[in-house]
Scaffold this motif. Structure first.
Motif, PDB file in Angstrom:
ATOM      1  N   GLU A  40      -5.252  -0.727   6.054  1.00  0.00           N
ATOM      2  CA  GLU A  40      -4.610  -1.345   4.896  1.00  0.00           C
ATOM      3  C   GLU A  40      -3.987  -0.335   3.936  1.00  0.00           C
ATOM      4  OE1 GLU A  40      -3.735  -4.513   4.268  1.00  0.00           O
ATOM      5  OE2 GLU A  40      -4.469  -4.873   6.292  1.00  0.00           O
ATOM      6  N   ILE A  44      -0.218  -0.922   2.691  1.00  0.00           N
ATOM      7  CA  ILE A  44       0.204  -0.926   1.293  1.00  0.00           C
ATOM      8  C   ILE A  44       1.412  -0.010   1.102  1.00  0.00           C
ATOM      9  CG2 ILE A  44      -0.468  -0.285  -1.063  1.00  0.00           C
ATOM     10  CD1 ILE A  44      -3.321  -1.302  -0.302  1.00  0.00           C
ATOM     11  N   TYR A  47       4.328  -1.832   2.409  1.00  0.00           N
ATOM     12  CA  TYR A  47       4.749  -2.845   1.440  1.00  0.00           C
ATOM     13  C   TYR A  47       5.610  -2.226   0.342  1.00  0.00           C
ATOM     14  CZ  TYR A  47       1.313  -6.291   3.213  1.00  0.00           C
ATOM     15  OH  TYR A  47       0.596  -7.178   3.963  1.00  0.00           O
ATOM     16  N   VAL A  84      -2.616   5.646  -2.748  1.00  0.00           N
ATOM     17  CA  VAL A  84      -3.039   4.378  -3.369  1.00  0.00           C
ATOM     18  C   VAL A  84      -4.051   4.646  -4.479  1.00  0.00           C
ATOM     19  CG1 VAL A  84      -4.338   2.247  -2.971  1.00  0.00           C
ATOM     20  CG2 VAL A  84      -2.549   2.922  -1.366  1.00  0.00           C
ATOM     21  N   SER A 109      -1.798  -3.307  -7.603  1.00  0.00           N
ATOM     22  CA  SER A 109      -2.961  -2.846  -6.844  1.00  0.00           C
ATOM     23  C   SER A 109      -4.055  -3.905  -6.750  1.00  0.00           C
ATOM     24  CB  SER A 109      -3.544  -1.587  -7.492  1.00  0.00           C
ATOM     25  OG  SER A 109      -2.564  -0.585  -7.569  1.00  0.00           O
ATOM     26  N   LEU A 112      -3.054  -6.969  -4.555  1.00  0.00           N
ATOM     27  CA  LEU A 112      -3.087  -6.656  -3.130  1.00  0.00           C
ATOM     28  C   LEU A 112      -4.507  -6.458  -2.635  1.00  0.00           C
ATOM     29  CD1 LEU A 112      -0.144  -4.333  -2.099  1.00  0.00           C
ATOM     30  CD2 LEU A 112      -0.666  -6.634  -1.331  1.00  0.00           C
ATOM     31  N   SER A 116      -5.993  -7.084   1.010  1.00  0.00           N
ATOM     32  CA  SER A 116      -5.782  -5.820   1.729  1.00  0.00           C
ATOM     33  C   SER A 116      -6.994  -4.915   1.728  1.00  0.00           C
ATOM     34  CB  SER A 116      -4.599  -5.076   1.103  1.00  0.00           C
ATOM     35  OG  SER A 116      -3.423  -5.812   1.281  1.00  0.00           O
TER      36      SER A 116
END
Length: 193
Positions: A40, A44, A47, A84, A109, A112, A116
Motif C-alpha cells: 500500500e 499511495i 495514487y 508517506v 493521508s 487513504l 490502504s
C-alpha cells in the motif's frame, strides 16, 4: 471503537478472525496482511502520481498491482513508506505555522488510511482517491495562491495563471476521453482489457 472490537472478539469465531487477518483475498490476487500493508505504500505513491498526471492510459477499472514481499522487494517499498511517513510527519510539524497545508496533507493521508492499511481489500482502485484528493486539492490551491500572489507584481505574474488554465484544458480533454470509456459496459471492459 473499543466496544466494536469487543463485539468482534465475542461473536466471530477465532479461526475465522485469524484467517481474515492473515490471508487477504482480492478479486485477482492472494496476499498476506503484511504484504498488503507493504504494497500500500507503493499504491499511495501511484495514487499521488495519478493526481499529478491522470492520463487516461494510466487509468483502469481493474488494477493488477505487483505485491511487495518485503521492505526491499521491490526496493521502492521502503522508499514509498519513507515518503508517506515523511509527509505525515512534516504535516504534523507544520500544523501551527501552516495549518491549511497541514490539514490538506493529513486529510489525504488519513482518508487513504481507511482503505490502504490493514483492511483486506483489493490493492488499488482509483475511486479510493475521490475523498482523499480534496486534501491534495486544498494543498495545491493554497500553495498555488501563494506563488501567484508573490509573482503577480512581476512582469511574468500571469505565467502561473496561464499554466493553470492550460492544465485545466488538458485535464478536461482527458476527462472527456475517460468518460467515453465508461459510456457502456463493453467500452469499459474493452478499455480494461
Amino acid at each position: 471503537g473499543l466496544l466494536s472490537v469487543l463485539i468482534v472478539f465475542l461473536f466471530v469465531p477465532l479461526e475465522q478472525l485469524w484467517s481474515y487477518l492473515t490471508l487477504h483475498r482480492s478479486t485477482t490476487q492472494n496476499f498476506t496482511l503484511e504484504e498488503h500493508f507493504l504494497t500500500e505504500g507503493r499504491v499511495i505513491m501511484y495514487y499521488l502520481s495519478l493526481l499529478a498526471y491522470p492520463h487516461p492510459s494510466r487509468l483502469t477499472f481493474d488494477y493488477d498491482f505487483a505485491i511487495s514481499y518485503g521492505w526491499l522487494d521491490p526496493p521502492t517499498t521502503a522508499l514509498s513508506w519513507a515518503l508517506v511517513l515523511g509527509v505525515i510527519g512534516a504535516a504534523l510539524v507544520a500544523v501551527r505555522r501552516h495549518p491549511l497545508e497541514a490539514f490538506g496533507a493529513l486529510w489525504f493521508s488519513l482518508h487513504l488510511a481507511i482503505e490502504s492499511t490493514l483492511i483486506p481489500l483489493d490493492l488499488a482502485f482509483e475511486h479510493r482517491l475521490y475523498l482523499p484528493s480534496m486534501g491534495i486539492s486544498l494543498l495545491v490551491a493554497v500553495l498555488g495562491f501563494r506563488v501567484w500572489r508573490k509573482s503577480a507584481a512581476s512582469p511574468i505574474g500571469y505565467v502561473p495563471l496561464a499554466l493553470c488554465v492550460l492544465l485545466v484544458l488538458v485535464w478536461t480533454g482527458w476527462t472527456i476521453q475517460r468518460n467515453r470509456a465508461y459510456s457502456t459496459e463493453f467500452t469499459l471492459w474493452s478499455d480494461t482489457v
